[in-house]
Design an enzyme around this catalytic site. Structure first.
Site, mmCIF file in Angstrom:
data_model
loop_
_atom_site.group_PDB
_atom_site.id
_atom_site.type_symbol
_atom_site.label_atom_id
_atom_site.label_comp_id
_atom_site.label_asym_id
_atom_site.label_seq_id
_atom_site.Cartn_x
_atom_site.Cartn_y
_atom_site.Cartn_z
ATOM 1 C CG HIS A 403 -2.214 -0.776 0.804
ATOM 2 N ND1 HIS A 403 -3.116 -1.227 1.711
ATOM 3 C CD2 HIS A 403 -2.682 -1.178 -0.393
ATOM 4 C CE1 HIS A 403 -4.087 -1.870 1.083
ATOM 5 N NE2 HIS A 403 -3.835 -1.851 -0.194
ATOM 6 C CB CYS A 708 -8.753 -0.872 -9.925
ATOM 7 S SG CYS A 708 -9.482 -2.098 -8.850
HETATM 8 C C1 PEP Z 1 -5.943 -5.270 -5.837
HETATM 9 O O1 PEP Z 1 -5.982 -6.156 -4.992
HETATM 10 O O2 PEP Z 1 -5.512 -5.444 -7.013
HETATM 11 C C2 PEP Z 1 -6.408 -3.923 -5.504
HETATM 12 C C3 PEP Z 1 -6.552 -3.002 -6.439
HETATM 13 O O3 PEP Z 1 -6.657 -3.657 -4.193
HETATM 14 P P1 PEP Z 1 -5.509 -3.380 -3.092
HETATM 15 O O4 PEP Z 1 -4.202 -3.263 -3.830
HETATM 16 O O5 PEP Z 1 -5.905 -2.139 -2.425
HETATM 17 O O6 PEP Z 1 -5.624 -4.612 -2.276
#
Ligand code: PEP
Ligand code: MG
Length: 765
Positions: A403, A708
């Site tokens: 993150h 995403c």
């Molecule tokens: C993912 O898991 O690809 C996503 C976009 O969510 P995060 O990276 O916040 O877990």
């Protein structure tokens, strides 16, 4: 002195009289483009308001007391000045002129008057927008802070919205900008413009995205308001027009199963289109030719290709918005050379030098000063404030989907993760250069020949990239970098947990303390800035998805359960359903956003594995959210991918691939474990097979597909997705332009392949 002026009395150089935006608009109108009728409240009106209320000395006093090194102090001053402006009374002379102009707008068209009376109301809807006198102010207050109030009705409301626009001259950003540039005064004009209630609308590209060379104009059109195109809810009609002869070369009729219309209260409602109109041609041939002619003229006016939104009301075409297509050049040049101390994975591009500050636990974050290189074991989202001050970030552990890597990308700070031992190899205070293009850490300050990509968009006709049919969206976590709204088609993922870190309190703690309303308001404030900047483009707000180990250092974070494997633990929808008050707070924030007119906000549920979770979340939402709010899920588990059909049947409007988690869960590779980073292959055949299958099934159910995860920022991966038929791609801020180029390339290749195949089939016959 005139407090209200009409476009015909304003020239393009009258920026000091009505503000830049209004002067521009006047120019468009005077050049003969059919822009909805409007009038301008002059800068003089604002000055008169300040003078009559004796506000100037009071404002000056508040400004003089700001401590500009303290963000809180700027914010406090901003709120105080805004409050003074909103509480003060508008001078009668100014108010009279505004009301007179507004009421003459009402009676300009007799039919209008009758319609309004029939609808049981007396006034037309208008949009009220601020128009600052210095471009710097426009720049300083990014798109999200440029106030625009839509669907305003009634004299008093119009006047109050004008006052709100005046207050927008004192956003924290604008105050800071003027201070930094030594500007003492700034003025502001206001635009009051009639809202067009389109029976038909659409977008026009003055260059064909699939074939830019032939210079044809492409128009997409739907019934009702244009939001259905922007939201991707229907397949619009598509017309191709020869720019030179005006001949219609192609007409492809879409399936317009729904339309959005404005109801008499000003609310936008979605309704089904009657069967006989679903596949009917939206624009008449005459309207197609006329619209294309405007497109050509507007492109000539601005000297570059445009992406234009238009609406047709009572047979009249209106130009609602026009913007140039812009693109960033990717950086080129030599790599910095010198002694390489360490290497890791490049997580956020850029090169920067600075003094190393080793932070072994969050308690030490205070030692990071502006321009330092933050070195830590494992980045975590509590670091946001210190990260913002850093010139670059280096971590021992973590992968490119951690993150904090995501945050640094969004903040535009170079970041190298997973170096293994940066915290023991580097020494506090030594100077290093971080090359986050290659993942190398070099000793000392090494001169960099590589040209950095600028942080803000650069428009250059030479580097123009064609618009794409597959929509290009962006992932965001904060109301920053909002200039990106201009160059994207929406927010494909808004990670709301990050924006809560600045409040210092864990989201669950708000609920434990019985302060749900505060949580709702923090969410509303942050999301509304983003949703406003993007309006009416969709903003998919993902419900909270914080792992239990990520926010320990926030107030109340210590109460989070200790889990052996938080990545596969209590987060996403599973936690929200266990703690429904938390989910309720998020839905309440979304409801408030819709009530504020931000109907572009949709809800996306993370980490789902069972349609039952979707059903329960929707059940909880049904008592809180209007039915028009779009609902989607993230596909990040094999379970969701394998039974996506069941989710479609349960009822979703869209799905988005969270390939960070999907890769982790399909390959059984911990996404944060740098030892396994080579195994973390998003393009593994098993992941690709699932993605392709989900897109195919969703198409069958008319469910929109998007991505995403980080793979959506990888041009190679994105080209595959276009082949699979994905509807949109959401990438990181820094990757938007790269991704758009990749999509354009893939789309053109598909068109070419199709033509070639048809030709060779024809020859064979
Ligand atoms: C993912 O898991 O690809 C996503 C976009 O969510 P995060 O990276 O916040 O877990
Ligand atoms: Mg995820």
């Amino acid at each position: 002195m005139r407090y209200v002026l009409y476009p015909e009395n304003v020239g393009k150089n009258d920026v000091q009289i009505v503000g830049g935006k209004a002067a521009n608009l006047a120019e468009l109108i005077k050049s003969g483009f059919p822009v909805p009728e409007c009038f301008f409240v002059t800068v003089e009106a604002f000055r008169k308001f300040l003078a009559e209320n004796e506000l100037e000395p009071r404002i000056r006093k508040v400004l003089s007391e700001i401590d500009f090194s303290d963000q809180e102090s700027i914010m406090r001053a901003s709120s105080e000045i805004k409050r003074m402006i909103l509480e003060a009374e508008m001078p009668g002379s100014v108010k009279d002129e505004i009301l007179k102009a507004y009421s003459s707008m009402m009676y300009a068209d007799g039919s209008e008057e009758i319609e309004f009376i029939k609808a049981g109301r007396d006034f037309p809807f208008v949009a009220v927008r601020s128009s600052a006198t210095t471009e710097d102010v426009e720049k300083a207050s990014s798109a999200g802070q440029q106030e625009t109030y839509l669907n305003v009705r009634g004299g008093e409301n119009v006047c109050y919205s004008v006052q709100k626009c005046w207050a927008s001259l004192f956003t924290p950003r604008a105050i800071y900008y003027r201070h930094k540039h030594g500007q003492k005064d700034a003025g502001i004009g206001v635009i009051v413009q009639r809202m067009v209630n389109s029976e038909k609308s659409g977008v026009m590209f003055t260059v064909d995205p699939a074939n830019p060379k032939n210079r044809n104009i492409v128009i997409e059109a739907v019934f009702g308001l244009g939001e259905t195109i922007v939201q991707g809810e229907v397949t619009p009609d598509r017309y191709v027009v020869d720019r030179n002869t005006g001949e219609i070369l192609e007409k492809k009729l879409g399936r317009k199963i729904v339309e959005r219309v404005r109801d008499p209260t000003g609310k936008t409602v979605k309704r089904e289109v009657e069967p006989e109109r679903v596949e009917a041609q939206v624009l008449s041939d005459e309207e197609i030719v006329k619209t294309a002619a405007y497109g050509k003229k507007i492109e000539e006016h601005y000297g570059r290709p445009q992406d234009i939104e238009f609406g047709i009301e009572k047979g009249r075409i209106y130009i609602l918005q026009t913007r140039a297509v812009t693109v960033l050049d990717s950086p080129e040049g030599d790599e910095p050379e010198g002694e390489v101390i360490l290497t890791g994975s490049p997580a956020s591009p850029g090169i920067a030098s600075g003094r190393v500050k080793i932070v072994l636990h969050p308690g030490e974050l205070g030692k990071v000063e502006k321009g330092d290189v933050l070195v830590t074991k494992m980045t975590s989202p509590d670091f946001v404030v210190a990260m913002e001050k850093s010139a670059a970030i280096i971590t021992d552990r973590g992968g490119v989907t951690s993150h904090a890597a995501i945050v640094s990308r969004e903040l535009g700070i170079p970041c190298v993760v997973g170096t293994g031992n940066a915290t023991s190899v580097l020494k506090d205070g030594e100077i290093v250069t971080v090359d986050a293009y290659t993942g190398r850490i070099l000793r000392g300050e090494v001169s960099v020949k590589r040209e950095e990509a600028p942080a803000s968009p650069v428009s250059s006709p030479a580097s123009w990239v064609p618009p794409t049919v597959t929509r290009v969206k962006v992932n965001l976590a904060f109301p920053e970098r909002l200039e990106i709204a201009e160059r994207t088609d929406g927010v494909g993922l808004l990670r709301i947990e990050h924006m809560l870190t600045k409040s210092g309190k864990h989201p669950a703690e708000y609920i434990r303390q019985g302060r749900k309303d505060e949580l709702v308001s923090v969410l509303f404030d942050n999301i509304s800035r983003i949703a406003r900047a993007f309006y009416p483009k969709p903003v998919w707000v993902r419900t909270l998805d914080a792992r239990t180990d990520e926010y320990r250092h926030l107030e109340g974070g210590e109460k989070e359960p200790k889990e052996d494997n938080p990545m596969l633990g209590w987060h996403g929808i599973r936690r929200d359903l266990d703690e429904p008050e938390l989910l309720r707070a998020q839905f309440e924030a979304v409801r408030k956003l819709h009530e504020a007119g931000l109907t572009n906000v949709a809800v996306m549920l993370p980490f789902v594995v069972d349609p039952e979770e979707l059903r329960k979340a929707k059940e909880l939402a049904s008592g809180i959210l209007p039915e028009t709010v779009r609902f989607g899920i993230m596909v990040e588990t094999p379970a969701a991918a394998l039974i996506v059909e069941d989710f479609c049947k349960e009822g979703v409007d869209f799905v988005s691939f969270g390939t960070n988690d999907l890769t982790q869960t399909v390959l059984a590779v911990d996404r944060n474990n740098e030892r396994l980073s080579k195994m973390f292959r998003t393009d593994h055949p098993a992941v690709l097979k699932l993605v392709r299958r989900v897109i195919r099934i969703c198409k069958k159910y008319g469910v929109e597909t998007s991505i995403c995860g980080e793979a959506g920022s990888d041009p190679g991966f994105v080209e595959k997705l276009v082949e699979f038929g994905i509807d949109s791609v959401s990438s990181n801020v820094d990757a938007v332009d790269r991704v758009r180029s990749a999509i354009a390339r893939a789309e053109m290749r598909l068109v070419l392949e199709k033509i070639r195949k048809e030709r060779s089939d024809g020859r064979e016959r």
